[in-house]
Design a protein around this motif. Structure first.
Motif, mmCIF file in Angstrom:
data_model
loop_
_atom_site.group_PDB
_atom_site.id
_atom_site.type_symbol
_atom_site.label_atom_id
_atom_site.label_comp_id
_atom_site.label_asym_id
_atom_site.label_seq_id
_atom_site.Cartn_x
_atom_site.Cartn_y
_atom_site.Cartn_z
ATOM 1 N N ASP A 34 0.827 -1.205 0.000
ATOM 2 C CA ASP A 34 0.000 0.000 0.000
ATOM 3 C C ASP A 34 0.867 1.263 0.000
ATOM 4 O OD1 ASP A 34 -2.384 -1.352 -0.063
ATOM 5 O OD2 ASP A 34 -2.756 -1.228 2.100
ATOM 6 N N LEU A 35 2.051 1.167 0.618
ATOM 7 C CA LEU A 35 2.927 2.331 0.708
ATOM 8 C C LEU A 35 3.843 2.472 -0.498
ATOM 9 C CD1 LEU A 35 3.931 2.119 4.487
ATOM 10 C CD2 LEU A 35 2.574 3.925 3.418
ATOM 11 N N VAL A 36 4.518 1.384 -0.887
ATOM 12 C CA VAL A 36 5.572 1.513 -1.896
ATOM 13 C C VAL A 36 5.124 1.121 -3.297
ATOM 14 C CG1 VAL A 36 7.384 1.266 -0.170
ATOM 15 C CG2 VAL A 36 6.565 -0.770 -1.384
ATOM 16 N N LYS A 37 3.919 0.584 -3.426
ATOM 17 C CA LYS A 37 3.290 0.331 -4.727
ATOM 18 C C LYS A 37 4.186 -0.462 -5.692
ATOM 19 C CE LYS A 37 -0.466 2.810 -3.836
ATOM 20 N NZ LYS A 37 -0.190 3.216 -2.445
ATOM 21 N N PRO A 38 4.553 -1.693 -5.355
ATOM 22 C CA PRO A 38 5.293 -2.504 -6.327
ATOM 23 C C PRO A 38 4.410 -2.844 -7.514
ATOM 24 C CG PRO A 38 4.541 -3.877 -4.520
ATOM 25 C CD PRO A 38 4.193 -2.452 -4.150
ATOM 26 N N ASP A 39 5.020 -3.268 -8.599
ATOM 27 C CA ASP A 39 4.246 -3.656 -9.781
ATOM 28 C C ASP A 39 3.483 -4.946 -9.534
ATOM 29 O OD1 ASP A 39 5.131 -1.714 -12.092
ATOM 30 O OD2 ASP A 39 6.923 -2.191 -10.937
ATOM 31 N N ALA A 40 3.972 -5.766 -8.615
ATOM 32 C CA ALA A 40 3.232 -6.958 -8.187
ATOM 33 C C ALA A 40 3.637 -7.264 -6.752
ATOM 34 C CB ALA A 40 3.530 -8.156 -9.084
ATOM 35 N N ALA A 41 2.664 -7.685 -5.954
ATOM 36 C CA ALA A 41 2.914 -8.120 -4.574
ATOM 37 C C ALA A 41 2.599 -9.610 -4.509
ATOM 38 C CB ALA A 41 2.048 -7.337 -3.599
ATOM 39 N N ILE A 42 3.596 -10.411 -4.178
ATOM 40 C CA ILE A 42 3.477 -11.864 -4.234
ATOM 41 C C ILE A 42 3.568 -12.438 -2.827
ATOM 42 C CG2 ILE A 42 4.516 -13.990 -5.127
ATOM 43 C CD1 ILE A 42 5.749 -12.205 -7.378
ATOM 44 N N CYS A 43 2.514 -13.088 -2.384
ATOM 45 C CA CYS A 43 2.507 -13.702 -1.054
ATOM 46 C C CYS A 43 3.002 -15.142 -1.191
ATOM 47 C CB CYS A 43 1.109 -13.669 -0.439
ATOM 48 S SG CYS A 43 1.082 -14.303 1.258
ATOM 49 N N ALA A 44 4.209 -15.392 -0.704
ATOM 50 C CA ALA A 44 4.864 -16.683 -0.922
ATOM 51 C C ALA A 44 4.271 -17.808 -0.083
ATOM 52 C CB ALA A 44 6.353 -16.557 -0.635
ATOM 53 N N SER A 45 3.403 -17.481 0.872
ATOM 54 C CA SER A 45 2.718 -18.534 1.622
ATOM 55 C C SER A 45 1.448 -18.995 0.909
ATOM 56 C CB SER A 45 2.369 -18.041 3.030
ATOM 57 O OG SER A 45 1.467 -16.951 2.974
ATOM 58 N N GLU A 46 1.049 -18.280 -0.130
ATOM 59 C CA GLU A 46 -0.170 -18.605 -0.870
ATOM 60 C C GLU A 46 0.108 -19.132 -2.276
ATOM 61 O OE1 GLU A 46 -2.431 -15.024 -0.855
ATOM 62 O OE2 GLU A 46 -2.605 -14.931 1.340
#
Length: 349
Positions: A208-220
């Motif tokens: 929400d703060l740094v706005k990456p092009d994709a946020a990947i949750c490695a536990s999912e």
């Protein structure tokens, strides 16, 4: 004055202590902000072999000069300053080659010298000798200036591994270091930056703060598969492992593009530092693996400039501000992963 002293693992005490008096080659500062990091949590839990307790810890320091030693020139009471954490000797073979981050004689604030979890502290001659006291730009607050130290470490890692225009960069670890890596990679011209973390809540907060092009949750999901899918099978040009887990380093090898670079930014636990490295991936894809260890005085100066110009914003990453009495609470918050950056302000009540 009030200080937070480390005595033993699990034992940090808020105590009263006499105000320090600077020697002729030292400077006394009033601490305005000392920010916390994962290292403070490690010290609290396990101690550190370079700390001879009791010791005032805290190494991300910004404050105001209140007294200058008789043999110190160029500084005056009222000057706003940021203090380096890692102190090279400036004289060994590595320092003379310009490799101050790997000085074998390195000392550290909060380890060999009392640090910033105090109302006042001494900047030792060792810091002044290597030009490690930096003026804070007028448009930068003390809290933001305290974040220059971790940003300096991030700068060292990215300068060494190299971020080229248009690179696809993967940052593994959504803590404060990971957030700084995302922002610095963008400032250096990365074409896309992907952020990976196991913890969904921490990942969402950081994204929400740094706005990456994709946020990947490695536990999912499988993070390697996701990076390969996002890059149409090519992989990432640079992977930065800002997490203390061997699996992240092993995965980095698998998600790297040909001629990719990998920065082992986060160190592994000393009792489990060995990973499985597929040497054929390194060989046939011509991969390069870089280490990253701390920062130099020059990196700290550059970090302050990046903050001052707005190239790497940091103020919104400071999610919690606590008084000196709240050091233990701050460490708990760092441990929980419910914050990005927690800063201690001795002036708060």
């Amino acid at each position: 004055m009030k200080v937070a002293r480390f005595y033993a693992p699990g034992d940090i005490r808020i105590e009263e202590a006499p105000e320090p008096v600077p020697g002729p080659e030292e400077i006394k500062i009033r601490v305005h902000n000392t920010s916390t990091c994962g290292t403070d949590l490690k010290i609290f839990r396990h101690g550190h072999h370079h700390i001879d307790p009791p010791r005032v810890i805290g190494h991300e320091i910004a404050g105001e000069i209140v007294e200058v030693g008789a043999e110190v020139s160029g500084w005056a009471p009222g000057d706003r300053v940021q203090v380096i954490a890692a102190i090279p000797c400036g004289e060994c073979a590595e320092c003379l080659r310009g490799y101050q981050t790997i000085c074998p004689n390195q000392l550290s604030m909060g380890y060999h010298f009392d640090g910033g979890f105090a109302e006042y502290m001494i900047v030792p001659r060792n810091v002044l000798k290597v030009d490690g006291l930096n003026r804070i730009p007028d448009n930068v607050g003390y809290a933001e200036a305290s974040v220059a130290e971790p940003l300096a470490c991030v700068l060292n890692g990215q300068n060494f591994a190299g971020v080229e225009e248009g690179d696809v960069v993967v940052v593994v670890g959504a803590g404060p270091i990971g957030c700084l890596h995302v922002r610095l990679a963008r400032a250096k011209g990365a074409g896309a930056v992907y952020l990976v973390d196991l913890n969904r809540g921490r990942l969402d907060m950081a994204a929400d703060l740094v706005k990456p092009d994709a946020a990947i949750c490695a536990s999912e999901v499988d993070s390697v598969e996701q990076v390969l899918a996002l890059t149409e099978g090519r992989g990432a040009d640079l992977i930065i492992t800002a997490a203390a887990a061997g699996k992240t380093q092993e995965d980095a090898l698998r998600m790297a593009a040909r001629r990719g670079r990998i920065s082992f930014f986060g160190g592994l636990p000393k009792d489990n530092p060995i990973i499985a490295c597929d040497s054929n991936l390194v060989h046939y894809r011509e991969l390069t693996i870089y280490g990253a260890n701390g920062s130099s005085p020059a990196h700290n100066k550059q970090a302050l400039e990046l903050i001052a110009t707005g190239a790497v914003p940091v103020s919104d990453l400071i999610t919690h501000r606590l008084p000196l009495d709240g050091v233990l609470e701050a460490i708990d918050i760092v441990s929980s992963g419910d914050a990005i950056k927690v800063t201690i302000e001795p002036g708060l009540s």
